[in-house]
Design a protein around this motif. Structure first.
Motif, PDB file in Angstrom:
ATOM      1  N   ASP A   5     -34.562 -60.190 -20.898  1.00 27.77           N
ATOM      2  CA  ASP A   5     -35.547 -59.131 -20.669  1.00 27.77           C
ATOM      3  C   ASP A   5     -35.017 -57.781 -21.117  1.00 27.77           C
ATOM      4  N   ARG A   6     -33.725 -57.498 -20.815  1.00 32.41           N
ATOM      5  CA  ARG A   6     -33.143 -56.222 -21.222  1.00 32.41           C
ATOM      6  C   ARG A   6     -33.107 -56.117 -22.738  1.00 32.41           C
ATOM      7  N   ALA A   7     -32.773 -57.216 -23.423  1.00 30.15           N
ATOM      8  CA  ALA A   7     -32.731 -57.197 -24.886  1.00 30.15           C
ATOM      9  C   ALA A   7     -34.105 -56.941 -25.459  1.00 30.15           C
ATOM     10  N   ALA A   8     -35.150 -57.526 -24.824  1.00 30.58           N
ATOM     11  CA  ALA A   8     -36.505 -57.374 -25.346  1.00 30.58           C
ATOM     12  C   ALA A   8     -37.002 -55.943 -25.228  1.00 30.58           C
ATOM     13  N   CYS A  18     -27.795 -52.035 -33.484  1.00 28.31           N
ATOM     14  CA  CYS A  18     -26.608 -51.695 -32.701  1.00 28.31           C
ATOM     15  C   CYS A  18     -27.088 -51.011 -31.422  1.00 28.31           C
ATOM     16  N   ALA A  19     -26.184 -50.833 -30.466  1.00 33.81           N
ATOM     17  CA  ALA A  19     -26.563 -50.177 -29.213  1.00 33.81           C
ATOM     18  C   ALA A  19     -25.318 -49.759 -28.462  1.00 33.81           C
ATOM     19  N   VAL A  20     -25.533 -48.900 -27.476  1.00 34.68           N
ATOM     20  CA  VAL A  20     -24.492 -48.568 -26.501  1.00 34.68           C
ATOM     21  C   VAL A  20     -24.888 -49.205 -25.183  1.00 34.68           C
ATOM     22  N   LEU A  21     -23.927 -49.839 -24.508  1.00 31.84           N
ATOM     23  CA  LEU A  21     -24.167 -50.537 -23.256  1.00 31.84           C
ATOM     24  C   LEU A  21     -23.393 -49.870 -22.131  1.00 31.84           C
ATOM     25  N   ASP A  48     -29.769 -48.133 -30.068  1.00 31.28           N
ATOM     26  CA  ASP A  48     -30.419 -47.820 -28.809  1.00 31.28           C
ATOM     27  C   ASP A  48     -29.411 -47.806 -27.664  1.00 31.28           C
ATOM     28  N   ALA A  49     -29.870 -47.357 -26.520  1.00 25.81           N
ATOM     29  CA  ALA A  49     -29.076 -47.379 -25.299  1.00 25.81           C
ATOM     30  C   ALA A  49     -29.655 -48.431 -24.373  1.00 25.81           C
ATOM     31  N   VAL A  50     -28.809 -49.317 -23.863  1.00 31.05           N
ATOM     32  CA  VAL A  50     -29.260 -50.405 -23.006  1.00 31.05           C
ATOM     33  C   VAL A  50     -28.460 -50.385 -21.708  1.00 31.05           C
ATOM     34  N   GLN A  51     -29.175 -50.345 -20.597  1.00 33.21           N
ATOM     35  CA  GLN A  51     -28.507 -50.377 -19.296  1.00 33.21           C
ATOM     36  C   GLN A  51     -28.080 -51.804 -18.979  1.00 33.21           C
TER      37      GLN A  51
END
Length: 282
Positions: A5-8, A18-21, A48-51
């Motif tokens: 779900d977070r990836a979507a 790419c992203a920052v986690l 993107d930024a992903v929590q």
């Protein structure tokens, strides 16, 4: 929410991703810096930024498709990134944490660009000797910057920790550098040593006593970039000390990540300018 779900929820780009986690992550300037680099070079990457909360890195990264090329990793996931990776660089192992994951044919490689990024940030502002240094705080950033100082020639580092009993892991990481002596003392009332004073503590922990104790250093390295200036940074500017900022560190380590993720040299000027504009708008 599951890792899938977070990836979507990450908005797709026109090309590779790419992203920052981390957690929290909304404050991160990494998307601003990396996107500015893509724009400057005309690359079709998305960033993107992903929590991702503590304990969730392996599940999240394991759910990602082949379009994902690189991940910046921040608190509280740096140790998890080290444990998750198929390949770990010597400097990430030495620092005891990874801030970078890069997809390879065999899985994910873990690296630490904070260490060389700190070396570059210091040398951009100061070209003098570094024989010893003092670091305020004793977390993961303190370990990376301390190892950078050792690379620059420091043979003695003093860690000033609010709770010295919680500094053992960082002190052990620094002590793994050959020939480096480390001592840990309480933050309140301790003397500072060396040409460089590094602060990794919040602005509200920077007392007048700490500001006065840092006055003899040639360089003040303030890893916080928001809010800016911190009391320590403001005092350094007033005294005319060389000042290395948290944005300097962030940009230099991001430039190194950018090259790992894209195969292109990161445009330092464009990325720094974007960071400065973003901070001014906050």
């Amino acid at each position: 929410m599951t890792s899938a779900d977070r990836a979507a929820r990450v908005q797709p780009g026109t090309g590779l991703r790419c992203a920052v986690l981390g957690d929290p992550i909304a404050h991160s300037l990494s998307p601003v810096l990396h996107r500015a680099g893509y724009d400057a070079l005309g690359l079709g990457f998305a960033y993107d930024a992903v929590q991702v909360p503590a304990g969730g890195l392996a599940s999240f990264v394991g759910s990602l498709g082949e379009e994902w090329r690189g991940l910046s990793v921040t608190a509280p996931l740096k140790r998890e990134a080290l444990d998750f990776a198929t390949l770990v660089t010597d400097r990430a192992e030495l620092a005891g944490g990874a801030n970078t994951l890069v997809r390879t044919e065999d899985g994910w490689s873990a690296d630490n660009t904070d260490l060389p990024g700190a070396v570059a940030a210091i040398r951009e502002r100061y070209d003098g000797p570094v024989a010893s240094a003092t670091i305020l705080g004793a977390g993961a950033t303190a370990a990376s910057v301390g190892l950078a100082l050792a690379e620059l020639g420091a043979h003695t580092i003093r860690l000033l920790a609010r709770d010295p009993s919680r500094a053992r892991e960082t002190a052990a990481a620094l002590a793994r550098h050959p020939g480096l002596e480390v001592d840990v003392v309480a933050l309140d009332g301790a003397a500072m040593v060396g040409e460089v004073v590094v602060s990794t503590v919040p602005a509200d922990a920077q007392s007048d006593q700490l500001l006065a104790a840092a006055s003899q250093a040639a360089v003040v390295f303030e890893v916080v970039y928001d809010p800016w200036p911190t009391p320590l940074a403001a005092a350094a500017m007033e005294r005319g000390q060389a000042l290395v900022s948290g944005l300097d560190l962030l940009v230099h380590q991001a430039v190194l990540q950018f090259a790992m993720f894209t195969g292109h040299n990161g445009p330092l000027g464009a990325m720094r300018s974007a960071g400065l504009r973003a901070l001014a708008d906050r």
